[in-house]
Design a protein around this motif. Structure first.
Motif, short mmCIF file in Angstrom:
data_model
loop_
_atom_site.label_atom_id
_atom_site.label_comp_id
_atom_site.label_asym_id
_atom_site.label_seq_id
_atom_site.Cartn_x
_atom_site.Cartn_y
_atom_site.Cartn_z
N UNK A 113 12.84 4.83 -4.73
CA UNK A 113 13.73 5.90 -5.17
C UNK A 113 14.18 5.53 -6.58
N UNK A 114 13.55 6.14 -7.57
CA UNK A 114 13.77 5.80 -8.98
C UNK A 114 14.77 6.76 -9.61
N UNK A 115 16.01 6.30 -9.75
CA UNK A 115 17.06 7.16 -10.28
C UNK A 115 16.84 7.44 -11.77
N UNK A 116 16.39 6.46 -12.52
CA UNK A 116 16.20 6.61 -13.97
C UNK A 116 15.19 7.72 -14.29
N UNK A 117 14.08 7.74 -13.53
CA UNK A 117 13.03 8.75 -13.78
C UNK A 117 13.09 9.92 -12.82
N UNK A 118 14.13 9.97 -11.97
CA UNK A 118 14.32 11.05 -11.00
C UNK A 118 13.06 11.31 -10.19
N UNK A 119 12.52 10.23 -9.60
CA UNK A 119 11.27 10.37 -8.86
C UNK A 119 11.30 9.56 -7.57
N UNK A 120 10.33 9.85 -6.71
CA UNK A 120 10.17 9.16 -5.43
C UNK A 120 8.70 8.82 -5.25
N UNK A 121 8.45 7.67 -4.64
CA UNK A 121 7.07 7.24 -4.45
C UNK A 121 6.96 6.40 -3.19
N UNK A 122 5.82 6.51 -2.51
CA UNK A 122 5.50 5.62 -1.39
C UNK A 122 4.61 4.52 -1.95
N UNK A 123 4.92 3.30 -1.59
CA UNK A 123 4.20 2.12 -2.06
C UNK A 123 3.68 1.38 -0.83
N UNK A 124 2.35 1.24 -0.70
CA UNK A 124 1.75 0.57 0.46
C UNK A 124 0.81 -0.51 -0.07
N UNK A 125 1.04 -1.74 0.38
CA UNK A 125 0.25 -2.85 -0.13
C UNK A 125 0.20 -3.98 0.90
N UNK A 126 -0.64 -4.96 0.62
CA UNK A 126 -0.61 -6.20 1.38
C UNK A 126 0.56 -7.02 0.86
N UNK A 127 1.22 -7.76 1.74
CA UNK A 127 2.36 -8.57 1.32
C UNK A 127 2.01 -9.51 0.16
N UNK A 128 0.82 -10.07 0.18
CA UNK A 128 0.46 -11.03 -0.87
C UNK A 128 0.35 -10.39 -2.26
#
Length: 135
Positions: A113-128
């Protein structure tokens, strides 16, 4: 709890996706692509506006799903994910917004939840490969 509702599965090979990707660049052996035509228009009934995929040695290691929502919508989105995953999110507060996340096995799923850029994103990755500190 699983992350099977996401259209791209970590560790998938790039060869099956090649026709639908635009190469954006490479850094330290990680190739960044933009998805031309996303396979879905929504995730958990939340509209998405774009997808970026990152591959290392031909395997998917990270996916970013840009949501067609604004920072003010973060509570609705996090609540929907918590209900679907049947687990409360952990929250890391940053100067420019918040990261709500879940971890299972070797995978990390976050909502940025990016307040500065007024945007939202889903981030999916391996922990490493996670670029966020967890402690």
């Amino acid at each position: 709890m699983n992350f099977d509702f996401l259209p791209y599965k970590l560790n998938s090979t790039i060869k099956f996706l090649d026709d639908n990707l635009i190469f954006e660049g490479e850094d330290n052996g990680v190739s960044h692509y933009k998805v031309v035509t996303p396979p879905v228009s929504e995730i958990l009934e939340i509209p998405i506006s774009g997808i970026a995929l990152y591959f290392y040695r031909g395997r998917l290691i990270t996916a970013y799903y840009r949501l067609n929502k604004h920072y003010k919508d973060w509570e609705l989105i996090v609540t929907r994910f918590e209900a679907y995953l049947a687990r409360d999110a952990m929250c890391w507060e940053e100067d420019e917004g918040n990261l709500y996340n879940w971890q299972k096995g070797n995978q990390f799923l976050g909502i940025l939840a990016d307040q500065k850029n007024d945007s939202m994103m889903i981030y999916h990755t391996f922990k490493r490969y996670n670029v966020f500190e967890d402690g």
